[in-house]
Design an enzyme around this catalytic site. Structure first.
Site, PDB file in Angstrom:
ATOM      1  N   ARG A  35      44.333  39.815  36.769  1.00 16.11           N
ATOM      2  CA  ARG A  35      43.071  40.015  36.190  1.00 16.11           C
ATOM      3  C   ARG A  35      43.052  41.478  35.394  1.00 16.11           C
ATOM      4  O   ARG A  35      43.493  42.135  36.040  1.00 16.11           O
ATOM      5  CB  ARG A  35      42.055  40.047  37.478  1.00 16.11           C
ATOM      6  CG  ARG A  35      41.572  38.369  37.988  1.00 16.11           C
ATOM      7  CD  ARG A  35      41.007  38.498  39.355  1.00 16.11           C
ATOM      8  NE  ARG A  35      40.602  37.219  39.645  1.00 16.11           N
ATOM      9  CZ  ARG A  35      41.219  36.580  40.144  1.00 16.11           C
ATOM     10  NH1 ARG A  35      42.632  36.864  40.582  1.00 16.11           N
ATOM     11  NH2 ARG A  35      40.991  35.161  40.596  1.00 16.11           N
ATOM     12  N   HIS A  37      39.777  44.069  39.117  1.00 12.77           N
ATOM     13  CA  HIS A  37      39.740  43.157  40.442  1.00 12.77           C
ATOM     14  C   HIS A  37      40.895  42.231  40.668  1.00 12.77           C
ATOM     15  O   HIS A  37      41.122  41.221  41.127  1.00 12.77           O
ATOM     16  CB  HIS A  37      38.593  42.218  40.102  1.00 12.77           C
ATOM     17  CG  HIS A  37      37.166  42.767  40.390  1.00 12.77           C
ATOM     18  ND1 HIS A  37      36.415  43.075  41.462  1.00 12.77           N
ATOM     19  CD2 HIS A  37      36.432  43.479  39.389  1.00 12.77           C
ATOM     20  CE1 HIS A  37      35.403  43.791  41.284  1.00 12.77           C
ATOM     21  NE2 HIS A  37      35.324  43.941  39.820  1.00 12.77           N
ATOM     22  N   ASN A  62      29.319  42.847  43.892  1.00  8.50           N
ATOM     23  CA  ASN A  62      30.063  43.808  44.456  1.00  8.50           C
ATOM     24  C   ASN A  62      29.526  44.281  45.743  1.00  8.50           C
ATOM     25  O   ASN A  62      28.337  43.793  46.144  1.00  8.50           O
ATOM     26  CB  ASN A  62      30.145  45.031  43.741  1.00  8.50           C
ATOM     27  CG  ASN A  62      31.085  44.980  42.326  1.00  8.50           C
ATOM     28  OD1 ASN A  62      31.977  44.369  42.356  1.00  8.50           O
ATOM     29  ND2 ASN A  62      30.779  45.773  41.359  1.00  8.50           N
ATOM     30  N   PHE A 122      31.918  48.751  28.659  1.00  7.66           N
ATOM     31  CA  PHE A 122      32.730  48.285  29.959  1.00  7.66           C
ATOM     32  C   PHE A 122      34.378  48.564  29.793  1.00  7.66           C
ATOM     33  O   PHE A 122      35.090  49.172  30.545  1.00  7.66           O
ATOM     34  CB  PHE A 122      32.473  46.784  30.404  1.00  7.66           C
ATOM     35  CG  PHE A 122      33.573  46.350  31.698  1.00  7.66           C
ATOM     36  CD1 PHE A 122      34.401  45.393  31.710  1.00  7.66           C
ATOM     37  CD2 PHE A 122      33.112  46.973  32.865  1.00  7.66           C
ATOM     38  CE1 PHE A 122      34.830  45.149  33.093  1.00  7.66           C
ATOM     39  CE2 PHE A 122      33.742  46.594  34.181  1.00  7.66           C
ATOM     40  CZ  PHE A 122      34.679  45.597  34.060  1.00  7.66           C
ATOM     41  N   TYR A 128      33.436  36.684  31.241  1.00  4.86           N
ATOM     42  CA  TYR A 128      34.148  35.921  32.194  1.00  4.86           C
ATOM     43  C   TYR A 128      34.803  34.555  31.759  1.00  4.86           C
ATOM     44  O   TYR A 128      35.899  34.378  31.993  1.00  4.86           O
ATOM     45  CB  TYR A 128      33.046  35.782  33.407  1.00  4.86           C
ATOM     46  CG  TYR A 128      32.979  36.753  34.290  1.00  4.86           C
ATOM     47  CD1 TYR A 128      31.894  37.807  33.719  1.00  4.86           C
ATOM     48  CD2 TYR A 128      33.725  37.128  35.529  1.00  4.86           C
ATOM     49  CE1 TYR A 128      31.793  39.056  34.402  1.00  4.86           C
ATOM     50  CE2 TYR A 128      33.176  38.085  36.042  1.00  4.86           C
ATOM     51  CZ  TYR A 128      32.462  39.322  35.503  1.00  4.86           C
ATOM     52  OH  TYR A 128      32.193  40.245  36.301  1.00  4.86           O
ATOM     53  N   ARG A 168      43.804  34.343  30.975  1.00  8.78           N
ATOM     54  CA  ARG A 168      44.608  34.592  32.279  1.00  8.78           C
ATOM     55  C   ARG A 168      45.066  33.293  32.775  1.00  8.78           C
ATOM     56  O   ARG A 168      46.038  33.164  33.242  1.00  8.78           O
ATOM     57  CB  ARG A 168      43.289  35.142  33.312  1.00  8.78           C
ATOM     58  CG  ARG A 168      44.180  35.579  34.646  1.00  8.78           C
ATOM     59  CD  ARG A 168      43.005  36.395  35.410  1.00  8.78           C
ATOM     60  NE  ARG A 168      42.019  35.573  35.886  1.00  8.78           N
ATOM     61  CZ  ARG A 168      42.249  34.685  37.045  1.00  8.78           C
ATOM     62  NH1 ARG A 168      43.101  34.801  37.695  1.00  8.78           N
ATOM     63  NH2 ARG A 168      41.139  33.937  37.287  1.00  8.78           N
TER      64      ARG A 168
HETATM   65 FE1  HDD Z   1      33.319  41.951  36.412  1.00 11.48          FE
HETATM   66  C1  HDD Z   1      36.125  40.226  37.317  1.00 11.48           C
HETATM   67  C2  HDD Z   1      31.971  41.779  39.495  1.00 11.48           C
HETATM   68  C3  HDD Z   1      30.681  44.070  35.413  1.00 11.48           C
HETATM   69  C4  HDD Z   1      33.988  41.827  33.391  1.00 11.48           C
HETATM   70  N1  HDD Z   1      33.911  41.471  38.286  1.00 11.48           N
HETATM   71  C5  HDD Z   1      34.953  40.370  38.346  1.00 11.48           C
HETATM   72  C6  HDD Z   1      35.184  40.432  39.589  1.00 11.48           C
HETATM   73  C7  HDD Z   1      34.112  40.583  40.471  1.00 11.48           C
HETATM   74  C8  HDD Z   1      33.006  41.388  39.258  1.00 11.48           C
HETATM   75  C9  HDD Z   1      33.787  40.511  41.800  1.00 11.48           C
HETATM   76  C10 HDD Z   1      36.447  39.446  40.322  1.00 11.48           C
HETATM   77  C11 HDD Z   1      36.255  38.250  40.386  1.00 11.48           C
HETATM   78  C12 HDD Z   1      37.334  37.393  41.001  1.00 11.48           C
HETATM   79  O1  HDD Z   1      37.512  37.688  42.057  1.00 11.48           O
HETATM   80  O2  HDD Z   1      38.086  36.606  40.493  1.00 11.48           O
HETATM   81  N2  HDD Z   1      31.707  42.974  37.420  1.00 11.48           N
HETATM   82  C13 HDD Z   1      31.326  42.799  38.657  1.00 11.48           C
HETATM   83  C14 HDD Z   1      30.199  43.324  39.002  1.00 11.48           C
HETATM   84  C15 HDD Z   1      29.715  44.016  37.509  1.00 11.48           C
HETATM   85  C16 HDD Z   1      30.780  43.827  36.982  1.00 11.48           C
HETATM   86  C17 HDD Z   1      29.368  43.179  40.167  1.00 11.48           C
HETATM   87  C18 HDD Z   1      28.769  44.774  37.455  1.00 11.48           C
HETATM   88  C19 HDD Z   1      27.415  44.516  38.019  1.00 11.48           C
HETATM   89  N3  HDD Z   1      32.395  42.833  34.820  1.00 11.48           N
HETATM   90  C20 HDD Z   1      31.533  43.516  34.505  1.00 11.48           C
HETATM   91  C21 HDD Z   1      31.257  43.791  33.316  1.00 11.48           C
HETATM   92  C22 HDD Z   1      31.926  42.994  32.502  1.00 11.48           C
HETATM   93  C23 HDD Z   1      32.804  42.328  33.209  1.00 11.48           C
HETATM   94  C24 HDD Z   1      30.174  44.662  32.545  1.00 11.48           C
HETATM   95  C25 HDD Z   1      32.439  42.797  31.073  1.00 11.48           C
HETATM   96  C26 HDD Z   1      31.271  42.836  30.189  1.00 11.48           C
HETATM   97  N4  HDD Z   1      34.881  41.262  35.471  1.00 11.48           N
HETATM   98  C27 HDD Z   1      34.842  41.164  34.162  1.00 11.48           C
HETATM   99  C28 HDD Z   1      36.206  40.312  33.864  1.00 11.48           C
HETATM  100  C29 HDD Z   1      36.884  39.797  35.041  1.00 11.48           C
HETATM  101  C30 HDD Z   1      35.830  40.657  36.161  1.00 11.48           C
HETATM  102  C31 HDD Z   1      37.152  41.370  33.047  1.00 11.48           C
HETATM  103  C32 HDD Z   1      38.106  40.269  35.308  1.00 11.48           C
HETATM  104  C33 HDD Z   1      38.784  39.127  35.879  1.00 11.48           C
HETATM  105  C34 HDD Z   1      37.657  37.984  35.858  1.00 11.48           C
HETATM  106  O3  HDD Z   1      36.622  38.521  35.027  1.00 11.48           O
HETATM  107  O4  HDD Z   1      37.840  36.797  36.324  1.00 11.48           O
HETATM  108  O5  HDD Z   1      35.882  39.115  32.947  1.00 11.48           O
END
Ligand code: HDD
Length: 699
Positions: free
Chosen positions: A70, A73, A146, A159, A360, A367
């Site tokens: 990822r 995370h 979170n 981000f 997501y 991925r």
């Molecule tokens: Fe995120 C993963 C939580 C902002 C884009 N995010 C990811 C995961 C968590 C969060 C718990 C892991 C999920 C798992 O266990 O597979 N993220 C948050 C929270 C945010 C947050 C609580 C703010 C309130 N995230 C955020 C933003 C973006 C992302 C602003 C993009 C615009 N997040 C992602 C991602 C991930 C991710 C890049 C990376 C791996 C995945 O999605 O599955 O899409």
């Protein structure tokens, strides 16, 4: 009402895919293999033959086993369980998972850190992901949250910059899983909207003791829509039954070395031993009219709705009680999406949520490598997907017939949208000129940072000051350090002053106190206790409930106590303590001078292969240990980490010997050192830590 449950449905579904090994070894085409240990060669010592298709398939698959981790995370741990609703929200939503009391909905939760790579330790100072998938009868619902209720940024477009700043720096890929470096603080010093989140990230919240002693938050405001089409705003909360408790920073760093899998192991072993991890699901429900009255914007992900304004209503319980069968297939391949919501819910215009809804789905494709990733067992809904999407790499579903379009007359016009059962976006008005602007209602970046600071106990304020000294003292660029002091001064001059002392800078206030290093110095605690800030953007509140962890429920359940012992220890005394602990759901584990039998008790860990940081408390059960340096170090470490200490049988002189390593420090019952009183010790254990243990300044 009999408990209706579709937990079994998901478990059967996954069990169907959990391949129990047969007796005979085959290749992936089902051919039983005769010999899997020797390549096919021409002659005993001749060349290996290309025709060895077993060799080729085995190496071929191995060479392609890794997939991209990822992008954030990456380090995570998951478990299965169920959610059971206990209080219906039928007045607010039609979502069955929130209206059918007593139904057990299968869940899969993945906890994670943010910045570290997949193999990084569990206990850095970092936000923790708390991603929950509900396999509901109306499709998957994901709360991708979170353990902190706000975020660094207000708009998703920032981000990639935030993540690039916090990840290991691109020129040398250091530091791993750490925010204490120049690029992160350079970005933060230029991003005032991050200041509230920084207070949470520098607090004890960022070093949770375990997954089941940390809260979870959906962060964003969502919409609930009832049968009459009426809208209520909602924020989701996970409240751990054991309360919210943290490590101390020195301990967290040592655990990262002594057991990088610390939290993962705790969850695995708890469930493996038949235990469970439990949270209440809570909601804050408020109307758009209420939200319009507050001096903060509920579409701004850097702001909380203080519980004093809208209490959290507990509506159900989540229990995690089943470990995955295969880490990669389940924990690595699970793909969460914030866009996974069910009828009776809807998004709000929160720009961070809107951007996440795009990211997501997009990230799972890169991925997991195929548009069919949602058919993987861990991602498959319990109500079968039925649509006209076809083909793509790794197509698992087999769709019979000739119709893959809608409308159609050749297959009864199926599958068709359903007006009544289907998901409908709420017809909220949305119009305006195309603009790239931040609303004025998003512009207060310090008001809730002050609210959080004011809500901290003195010891938690000292921990924040210590964390900021640690982090900013690792920043090598002076102007970045100074820029951060400016921001801290806007939160409170005394905080900025105490941090400045650690950076070799002039204090920002007249009053100062000796900065804490190992202990939490009483003088710094007293000084910062007086540092109350004027708040804004917080509904008129000066401080808010439920933000200090010291106000949380206390329990000895799940606690892990080291009982130090050598040969000839008083086995009866050890067993009595273990029974007293187990009666409260805690565990006393013998840590011996050697493995195996110590004369009636078994040591599964030794002083040499374990460490005080891996336990919640330490009891010494054997007077011989007063000459054992490792035992004295064990006790000293635990003392410095404010952990309960105890002695049973003839162990008291060992405590006295250990105390001589820390002159001037109180080692008595009033400071959490209990001699030969199991009930008092267990009671102290439930309080988590002994925060009044700093040395007497007069000494
Ligand atoms: Fe995120 C993963 C939580 C902002 C884009 N995010 C990811 C995961 C968590 C969060 C718990 C892991 C999920 C798992 O266990 O597979 N993220 C948050 C929270 C945010 C947050 C609580 C703010 C309130 N995230 C955020 C933003 C973006 C992302 C602003 C993009 C615009 N997040 C992602 C991602 C991930 C991710 C890049 C990376 C791996 C995945 O999605 O599955 O899409």
């Amino acid at each position: 009402m009999t408990k209706k449950t579709n937990t079994d449905a998901k478990q059967q579904d996954l069990a169907h895919d959990t391949l129990q090994p047969g007796n005979m070894l085959t290749d992936n085409m089902g051919h039983v293999i005769g010999d899997d240990q020797n390549s096919l060669k021409a002659g005993e010592r001749g060349p290996v033959l290309l025709e060895d298709h077993f060799l080729r398939e085995k190496l071929h698959h191995f060479d392609h086993e890794r997939i991209p981790e990822r992008v954030v995370h990456a380090r995570g741990s998951g478990a299965h369980g169920y959610f059971e609703l206990t209080d219906s929200l039928g007045d607010y939503t039609t979502a069955q998972v929130l209206t059918e009391v007593g139904v057990q909905t299968p869940v899969f939760v993945r906890f994670s850190t943010v910045a570290g790579f997949r193999g990084s330790p569990d206990t850095p100072r970092d936000v923790r992901g708390f991603a929950t998938r509900f396999y509901t009868q109306q499709g998957n619902w994901d709360i991708v949250g979170n353990n902190i209720p706000v975020f660094f940024i207000q708009d998703a477009i920032k981000f990639p910059d935030l993540v690039h700043a916090v990840k290991p720096e691109p020129h040398h890929e250091m530091p791993q899983a750490a925010s204490a470096h120049d690029t992160f603080w350079d970005f933060i010093s230029l991003t005032p909207e991050s200041m509230h989140m920084i207070m949470w990230a520098m607090s004890d919240r960022a070093i949770p003791r375990s997954f089941d002693t940390m809260e979870g938050f959906g962060v964003h405001t969502f919409r609930l829509i009832n049968a009459r089409g009426e809208v209520t705003f909602v924020k989701f909360h996970w409240k751990p039954l054991l309360g919210t408790h943290s490590l101390v920073w020195d301990e967290a760093q040592k655990i990262a070395g002594k057991d990088p899998d610390f939290n993962r192991r705790q969850m695995w072993e708890t469930i493996d031993a038949g235990g469970m991890l439990e949270w209440h699901l809570g909601v804050q429900l408020f109307t758009p009219e209420q939200a319009a009255q507050w001096d903060f914007d509920v579409l701004d992900a850097t702001k909380i709705v203080p519980e004093d304004l809208v209490p959290v209503r507990l509506i159900g319980k989540m229990v995690l009680n089943r470990n995955p069968d295969n880490f990669f297939s389940e924990t690595e391949q699970v793909g969460y999406m914030t866009s996974n919501i069910v009828p009776g819910m809807d998004f709000t215009e929160d720009p961070l949520l809107q951007g996440r809804n795009f990211s997501y789905l997009d990230t799972q494709l890169s991925r997991l490598g195929s548009p069919n990733w949602q058919s993987l067992p861990i991602n498959r809904p319990v109500n079968a997907a039925s649509n006209n999407q076809r083909d793509g790499h790794m197509r698992f579903q087999i769709n019979p017939g000739r119709v893959s379009y809608f409308p159609n007359s050749l297959d009864g016009n199926r599958p068709a949208p359903d007006e009544k059962q289907g998901f409908h976006s709420h017809p909220v008005m949305a119009s305006g000129a195309k603009l790239r602007v931040r609303p004025a209602s998003f512009s207060d970046h310090y008001g809730q940072a002050k609210l959080f600071w004011n809500s901290m106990s003195p010891v938690e304020r000292v921990h924040i000051a210590k964390a900021l000294r640690f982090e900013l003292s690792k920043v090598e660029t002076p102007h970045v350090r100074l820029a951060m002091l400016e921001h801290l001064e806007k939160i409170h001059p005394l905080l900025a002053s105490q941090v400045a002392l650690g950076l070799g800078e002039k204090p920002r206030a007249q009053e100062t106190a000796k900065p804490s290093v190992t202990y939490d110095e009483p003088a710094e605690m007293a000084l910062l206790a007086r540092a109350e800030a004027d708040t804004s953007a917080s509904g008129g509140l000066k401080k808010a409930a439920a933000l200090s962890q010291l106000e949380q429920p206390q329990s000895a359940k799940g606690r892990h106590v080291a009982i130090l012992a050598g040969d000839g220890v008083d086995a009866g005394a050890v067993k009595a303590l273990q029974q007293a602990l187990s009666a409260e759901g805690a565990m006393g584990e013998v840590v011996g001078t050697h493995l195996g039998d110590l004369g009636g008790v078994q040591a599964m860990k030794t002083l040499g292969n374990s460490h005080a940081s891996l336990f919640d408390a330490v009891v010494v059960a054997d007077g011989q240990l007063q000459t054992e340096t490792e035992a004295l170090d064990f006790l000293r470490e635990a003392y410095l980490h404010a952990k309960p200490l105890g002695a049973i049988a003839d162990g008291a002189p060992v405590l006295a010997a250990a105390s001589r390593q820390l002159p001037g420090t109180p080692w008595d019952a009033a400071h959490g050192v209990i001699d030969d009183d199991n009930a008092a010790f267990v009671q102290l254990l439930a309080q988590h830590r002994v925060w009044n243990r700093a040395p007497n300044p007069a000494s």
